[in-house]
Design a protein around this motif. Structure first.
Motif, PDB file in Angstrom:
ATOM      1  N   PHE A   8      57.856 -25.954  -1.739  1.00 15.23           N
ATOM      2  CA  PHE A   8      57.059 -25.146  -1.783  1.00 15.23           C
ATOM      3  C   PHE A   8      57.511 -23.757  -1.169  1.00 15.23           C
ATOM      4  N   SER A   9      58.016 -24.216   0.067  1.00 15.59           N
ATOM      5  CA  SER A   9      58.508 -22.907   0.806  1.00 15.59           C
ATOM      6  C   SER A   9      59.674 -22.406   0.224  1.00 15.59           C
ATOM      7  N   THR A  10      60.516 -23.198  -0.654  1.00 17.01           N
ATOM      8  CA  THR A  10      61.587 -22.327  -1.610  1.00 17.01           C
ATOM      9  C   THR A  10      61.058 -21.649  -2.231  1.00 17.01           C
ATOM     10  N   THR A  11      59.871 -22.157  -3.246  1.00 20.72           N
ATOM     11  CA  THR A  11      59.392 -21.217  -4.339  1.00 20.72           C
ATOM     12  C   THR A  11      58.752 -19.940  -3.762  1.00 20.72           C
ATOM     13  N   ALA A  12      58.106 -20.201  -2.628  1.00 22.11           N
ATOM     14  CA  ALA A  12      57.427 -19.020  -1.837  1.00 22.11           C
ATOM     15  C   ALA A  12      58.447 -18.020  -1.692  1.00 22.11           C
ATOM     16  N   LEU A  13      59.681 -18.318  -0.928  1.00 25.59           N
ATOM     17  CA  LEU A  13      60.615 -17.492  -0.601  1.00 25.59           C
ATOM     18  C   LEU A  13      61.351 -16.808  -1.875  1.00 25.59           C
ATOM     19  N   ALA A  14      61.598 -17.681  -2.999  1.00 26.32           N
ATOM     20  CA  ALA A  14      62.058 -17.287  -4.276  1.00 26.32           C
ATOM     21  C   ALA A  14      61.040 -16.114  -4.865  1.00 26.32           C
ATOM     22  N   GLN A  15      59.670 -16.166  -4.538  1.00 27.31           N
ATOM     23  CA  GLN A  15      58.873 -15.108  -5.057  1.00 27.31           C
ATOM     24  C   GLN A  15      58.815 -13.945  -4.256  1.00 27.31           C
ATOM     25  N   THR A  16      59.259 -14.101  -2.887  1.00 29.49           N
ATOM     26  CA  THR A  16      59.331 -12.865  -2.033  1.00 29.49           C
ATOM     27  C   THR A  16      60.367 -11.889  -2.484  1.00 29.49           C
ATOM     28  N   PRO A  17      59.974 -10.525  -2.579  1.00 26.94           N
ATOM     29  CA  PRO A  17      60.985  -9.591  -2.874  1.00 26.94           C
ATOM     30  C   PRO A  17      62.154  -9.632  -1.842  1.00 26.94           C
ATOM     31  N   ILE A  18      62.959  -9.384  -2.401  1.00 28.91           N
ATOM     32  CA  ILE A  18      64.363  -9.432  -1.358  1.00 28.91           C
ATOM     33  C   ILE A  18      65.110  -8.102  -1.335  1.00 28.91           C
ATOM     34  N   ASP A  19      65.355  -7.665  -0.123  1.00 31.04           N
ATOM     35  CA  ASP A  19      66.083  -6.422   0.033  1.00 31.04           C
ATOM     36  C   ASP A  19      67.360  -6.585  -0.749  1.00 31.04           C
ATOM     37  N   PRO A  20      67.891  -5.561  -1.477  1.00 33.25           N
ATOM     38  CA  PRO A  20      68.938  -5.779  -2.118  1.00 33.25           C
ATOM     39  C   PRO A  20      70.129  -5.546  -1.316  1.00 33.25           C
ATOM     40  N   LEU A  21      69.782  -4.973   0.012  1.00 31.89           N
ATOM     41  CA  LEU A  21      71.044  -4.682   1.012  1.00 31.89           C
ATOM     42  C   LEU A  21      71.203  -5.910   1.629  1.00 31.89           C
ATOM     43  N   ASP A  22      70.334  -7.123   1.725  1.00 31.27           N
ATOM     44  CA  ASP A  22      70.592  -8.282   2.605  1.00 31.27           C
ATOM     45  C   ASP A  22      71.115  -9.323   1.751  1.00 31.27           C
ATOM     46  N   ALA A  23      72.443  -8.901   1.286  1.00 30.89           N
ATOM     47  CA  ALA A  23      73.321 -10.006   0.288  1.00 30.89           C
ATOM     48  C   ALA A  23      73.272 -11.482   1.086  1.00 30.89           C
TER      49      ALA A  23
ATOM     50  N   ASP B  13      71.328 -13.066   2.990  1.00 31.50           N
ATOM     51  CA  ASP B  13      70.258 -13.714   2.986  1.00 31.50           C
ATOM     52  C   ASP B  13      70.010 -14.332   1.513  1.00 31.50           C
ATOM     53  N   ALA B  14      70.503 -13.556   0.611  1.00 32.09           N
ATOM     54  CA  ALA B  14      70.324 -14.003  -0.749  1.00 32.09           C
ATOM     55  C   ALA B  14      71.156 -15.212  -0.917  1.00 32.09           C
ATOM     56  N   ARG B  15      72.180 -14.992  -0.514  1.00 31.85           N
ATOM     57  CA  ARG B  15      73.289 -16.140  -0.728  1.00 31.85           C
ATOM     58  C   ARG B  15      72.939 -17.289  -0.134  1.00 31.85           C
ATOM     59  N   ARG B  16      72.236 -17.242   1.286  1.00 35.65           N
ATOM     60  CA  ARG B  16      71.661 -18.417   1.805  1.00 35.65           C
ATOM     61  C   ARG B  16      70.459 -19.173   1.082  1.00 35.65           C
ATOM     62  N   LEU B  17      69.763 -18.427   0.534  1.00 30.04           N
ATOM     63  CA  LEU B  17      68.609 -18.619  -0.242  1.00 30.04           C
ATOM     64  C   LEU B  17      69.030 -19.425  -1.461  1.00 30.04           C
ATOM     65  N   ASP B  18      70.237 -19.023  -2.077  1.00 28.92           N
ATOM     66  CA  ASP B  18      70.753 -19.511  -3.110  1.00 28.92           C
ATOM     67  C   ASP B  18      71.320 -21.059  -2.634  1.00 28.92           C
ATOM     68  N   ARG B  19      71.775 -21.170  -1.660  1.00 29.97           N
ATOM     69  CA  ARG B  19      72.382 -22.213  -1.024  1.00 29.97           C
ATOM     70  C   ARG B  19      71.288 -23.363  -0.886  1.00 29.97           C
ATOM     71  N   MET B  20      70.048 -22.776  -0.164  1.00 36.79           N
ATOM     72  CA  MET B  20      69.335 -23.668  -0.061  1.00 36.79           C
ATOM     73  C   MET B  20      68.526 -24.280  -1.249  1.00 36.79           C
ATOM     74  N   GLU B  21      68.263 -23.494  -2.133  1.00 38.78           N
ATOM     75  CA  GLU B  21      67.882 -23.823  -3.617  1.00 38.78           C
ATOM     76  C   GLU B  21      68.738 -24.893  -4.213  1.00 38.78           C
ATOM     77  N   GLN B  22      69.922 -24.692  -4.091  1.00 44.45           N
ATOM     78  CA  GLN B  22      70.900 -25.708  -4.632  1.00 44.45           C
ATOM     79  C   GLN B  22      70.803 -27.088  -3.816  1.00 44.45           C
ATOM     80  N   VAL B  23      70.646 -26.980  -2.490  1.00 50.13           N
ATOM     81  CA  VAL B  23      70.400 -28.257  -1.679  1.00 50.13           C
ATOM     82  C   VAL B  23      69.265 -28.988  -2.279  1.00 50.13           C
ATOM     83  N   MET B  24      68.105 -28.309  -2.313  1.00 49.60           N
ATOM     84  CA  MET B  24      66.911 -28.831  -2.680  1.00 49.60           C
ATOM     85  C   MET B  24      66.966 -29.497  -4.089  1.00 49.60           C
ATOM     86  N   ARG B  25      67.614 -28.722  -4.979  1.00 46.53           N
ATOM     87  CA  ARG B  25      67.607 -29.451  -6.272  1.00 46.53           C
ATOM     88  C   ARG B  25      68.529 -30.629  -6.120  1.00 46.53           C
TER      89      ARG B  25
END
Length: 278
Positions: free
Chosen positions: A15-30, A32-44
């Motif tokens: 749920f937390s991952t889905t919520a984070l995924a739906q939160t707009p990401i600042d394009p400048l914070d690359a 955090d985006a990569r970190r989020l991708d890794r977390m999603e991969q771990v969750m899968r």
């Protein structure tokens, strides 16, 4: 039970991952985006593990991080290689020791073979010498007062009577004459035996040994043959050849096991005198 304990945290995490995924990401914070991708991969991966455990019914085993796992596996394999190398080194050292031992044994065997070959050659030379006529080079004396027409039996019996009467000189002359005249007769070996007896009585041990050798050529099965062998051994002892005497006595035991007790007793005394090995 394991699946129930993992279900709630996994649901919250999803749920937390889905919520984070739906939160707009600042394009400048690359980052955090990569970190989020890794977390999603771990969750899968966690979902796949949980579902796999649920479907198979087997305990869930979570492997360590890929890099750590590879390092551990590499360390394990290196340990196995070191153990293998240690075993191989030990085997090589053992093989080297065995090879050196085999080389030494081979050299010792060659020495023994050479020694045996030399002994065989010596025995062959002695056998060849024993086959030479015992009366070679000796004159053929005539019996004192004996007529030229005396038969072989008369010549033998006369020499035997001279010996029994203690006339060893006359007996020696008679037996030498018999051997010279009738050396190919059936009684010739026995004549050589009695000639040896007369020579032994006169302490002519070397000549006596030659006479005995001529008498026992072929190891005859006659009543006097065992005594001739023992007398040969005694003559060899007198001429300082105890090793030859021991070999002769060994042949006596092998060829005449049923010799008379008196002859066996003199053979035992000869063995003791020659210091033959038991």
């Amino acid at each position: 039970m394991i699946f129930r304990r993992l279900a709630l945290p996994l649901a919250l995490a999803l749920f937390s991952t889905t919520a984070l995924a739906q939160t707009p990401i600042d394009p400048l914070d690359a980052r955090d985006a990569r970190r989020l991708d890794r977390m999603e991969q771990v969750m899968r991966e966690l979902r796949a593990i949980v579902f796999q455990g649920r479907d198979s019914g087997k305990p869930v085993v979570i492997q360590p991080a890929e890099t750590d796992y590879q390092l551990q596996e590499l360390t394990r394999r290196l340990g196995e290689l070191e153990q293998s190398l240690t075993r191989i080194t030990g085997d090589l050292e053992t093989a080297a020791r065995d090879g050196e031992l085999a080389r030494r044994e081979n050299q010792a065997l060659k020495s023994q073979i050479k020694s045996l070959s030399d002994k065989i050659a010596t025995l062959e030379n002695r056998a060849a010498a024993a086959e030479a006529p015992v009366d070679a080079g000796l004159p053929a004396p005539e019996l004192s007062g004996a007529p030229p027409t005396q038969t072989a039996t008369e010549t033998f019996n006369q020499a035997r009577q001279l010996m029994l009467s203690g006339d060893y000189d006359g007996a020696e002359t008679g037996f030498r004459a018999y051997v010279a005249r009738y050396g190919d007769s059936l009684k010739a070996p026995e004549a050589r035996y009695w000639l040896g007896k007369t020579l032994s009585a006169r302490a002519a041990h070397a000549e006596a040994a030659g006479a005995y050798i001529g008498a026992i050529r072929g190891w005859p099965r006659t009543p006097w043959a065992p005594d001739a062998v023992v007398e040969l051994a005694r003559a060899l002892i007198q001429i300082k050849k105890p090793a030859d005497a021991c070999q002769t006595l060994a042949e006596f035991s092998r060829r005449y096991p049923k010799a008379p007790p008196a002859v066996q007793g003199r053979a035992a005394a000869a063995r003791s005198q020659a210091k033959c090995a038991a």
